[in-house]
Design an enzyme around this catalytic site. Structure first.
Site, PDB file in Angstrom:
ATOM      1  N   ASP A  83       1.006  -6.799  -2.825  1.00 35.49           N
ATOM      2  CA  ASP A  83       0.387  -5.480  -2.687  1.00 35.49           C
ATOM      3  C   ASP A  83      -1.051  -5.615  -2.228  1.00 35.49           C
ATOM      4  O   ASP A  83      -1.809  -6.434  -2.757  1.00 35.49           O
ATOM      5  CB  ASP A  83       0.353  -4.779  -4.060  1.00 35.49           C
ATOM      6  CG  ASP A  83       1.472  -3.778  -4.217  1.00 35.49           C
ATOM      7  OD1 ASP A  83       1.995  -3.283  -3.192  1.00 35.49           O
ATOM      8  OD2 ASP A  83       1.825  -3.488  -5.365  1.00 35.49           O
TER       9      ASP A  83
ATOM     10  N   LYS B  32       2.216  -5.215   1.232  1.00 35.11           N
ATOM     11  CA  LYS B  32       2.712  -3.846   1.005  1.00 35.11           C
ATOM     12  C   LYS B  32       1.531  -2.889   0.871  1.00 35.11           C
ATOM     13  O   LYS B  32       0.539  -3.218   0.217  1.00 35.11           O
ATOM     14  CB  LYS B  32       3.587  -3.787  -0.243  1.00 35.11           C
ATOM     15  CG  LYS B  32       4.050  -2.368  -0.603  1.00 35.11           C
ATOM     16  CD  LYS B  32       5.196  -2.354  -1.583  1.00 35.11           C
ATOM     17  CE  LYS B  32       4.807  -2.467  -3.027  1.00 35.11           C
ATOM     18  NZ  LYS B  32       3.909  -1.387  -3.507  1.00 35.11           N
TER      19      LYS B  32
ATOM     20  N   GLU C 129       0.485   1.343   0.229  1.00 36.37           N
ATOM     21  CA  GLU C 129       0.935   2.668  -0.205  1.00 36.37           C
ATOM     22  C   GLU C 129       0.462   3.727   0.784  1.00 36.37           C
ATOM     23  O   GLU C 129      -0.686   3.660   1.247  1.00 36.37           O
ATOM     24  CB  GLU C 129       0.367   2.993  -1.589  1.00 36.37           C
ATOM     25  CG  GLU C 129       0.920   2.102  -2.686  1.00 36.37           C
ATOM     26  CD  GLU C 129       0.393   2.466  -4.066  1.00 36.37           C
ATOM     27  OE1 GLU C 129      -0.300   3.504  -4.208  1.00 36.37           O
ATOM     28  OE2 GLU C 129       0.669   1.704  -4.996  1.00 36.37           O
TER      29      GLU C 129
ATOM     30  N   GLU D 146       9.467   5.384  -4.267  1.00 35.11           N
ATOM     31  CA  GLU D 146       9.244   5.432  -5.716  1.00 35.11           C
ATOM     32  C   GLU D 146       9.325   6.858  -6.249  1.00 35.11           C
ATOM     33  O   GLU D 146       8.672   7.779  -5.723  1.00 35.11           O
ATOM     34  CB  GLU D 146       7.872   4.821  -6.067  1.00 35.11           C
ATOM     35  CG  GLU D 146       7.589   4.895  -7.570  1.00 35.11           C
ATOM     36  CD  GLU D 146       6.516   3.947  -8.065  1.00 35.11           C
ATOM     37  OE1 GLU D 146       5.991   3.127  -7.285  1.00 35.11           O
ATOM     38  OE2 GLU D 146       6.210   4.038  -9.284  1.00 35.11           O
TER      39      GLU D 146
END
Ligand code: KIV
Length: 277
Positions: free
Chosen positions: A83, A112, A114, A181
């Protein structure tokens, strides 16, 4: 054998589910690799389950790097995704520099990020220079306060349409996986069938191409809160407390160490050291 990006594409194509689990250090990575999970995520959930922060927001690049290196040493044969922490991809320059460090210094195979459509230019810039990117949409913990807290996303027509558009923008920008998610199962199923890249669900139902959960959650090592989508497969936290209590009691009662855990000197050496006394 280590799975790579074309393997994940093939798995989606063949309807073979992709397993992902977080790991944060050498021992957890070793166990996840031994269990043959397809890919490890060094999640910034690190901040909450390992470092004791209240959210993922305070996690730093140095912390992500430190833990990614340990995971890489523990799982040399597993595809590792790390992340990018909050604010580490706030501009193109920052994103390129920080993602580059996670791959070059940390040993991650991919990063990764968001965010939805607004993050697509960054995903594109990273993939253009050869950094594989995983997207993450729906409930995005780094910006949970903007979403009104840790809530299921995409429950009305407008926000559901937005999530479909986000997923498509991330795919078009070059991401090779996208995490969904906390979104309704039917929406996750719709996004999954409308994308050619695999979707990995967490609280998004069975119709995703794969699933991810947090290591400490499935093993019962994190008890602060338990989202509906978590399944505990063991209660290792309770077992650990019992083992530590036993150790504590034995030390206090002089029942540990026994001969079995003790080194001795031969009589000859004792004789020479202390004579006949
Ligand atoms: O940080 C994390 O562990 C994550 C997963 C739970 C998807 O982002």
């Amino acid at each position: 054998m280590k799975k790579m990006i074309p393997d994940f594409e093939r798995m989606k194509h063949n309807g073979e589910k992709i397993s992902m689990l977080t790991a944060y250090d050498y021992p957890s990575a070793k166990l996840v690799e031994a269990a043959e999970v397809d890919t490890i995520l060094v999640g910034d959930s690190l901040g909450m389950v390992v470092l004791g922060y209240d959210s993922t927001v305070p996690v730093t690049m140095d912390e992500m790097l430190h833990h990614t290196k340990a995971v890489r040493r523990g799982a040399p044969q597993t595809f590792v995704i790390t992340d990018m922490p909050f604010m580490s991809y706030a501009t193109l320059d920052l994103a390129l520099a920080n993602a580059g460090r996670l791959i070059k210094e940390g040993g991650a195979d991919a990063v990764k990020l968001e965010g939805g459509s607004y993050i697509a230019p960054i995903v594109q810039a990273l993939t253009r220079v050869g950094i594989p990117v995983v997207g993450h949409i729906g409930l995005t913990p780094q910006t949970a306060s903007q979403l009104g807290g840790f809530k299921v996303q995409g429950r009305d027509v407008e926000s559901a349409k937005e999530l479909v558009a986000d997923a498509q923008a991330i795919e078009q920008a070059g991401a090779f996986l996208v995490v969904l998610e906390a979104i309704p199962r039917q929406l996750a199923g719709h996004i999954t069938s409308s994308l050619s890249i695999p979707t990995i669900g967490i609280g998004a139902g069975l119709d995703c191409d794969g699933q991810v959960l947090v290591y400490h959650d499935i093993l019962g090592l994190f008890e602060r809160f338990k989202p509906k989508f978590v399944k505990q497969y063991a209660q290792l936290g309770q077992e650990a407390i019992q083992a530590i209590q036993s150790y504590n009691k034995e030390v206090k009662a002089s029942n540990f160490p026994t001969e079995e855990h003790t080194f001795g000197l031969s009589d000859g050496v004792i004789q020479k050291l202390y004579g006949d006394k």
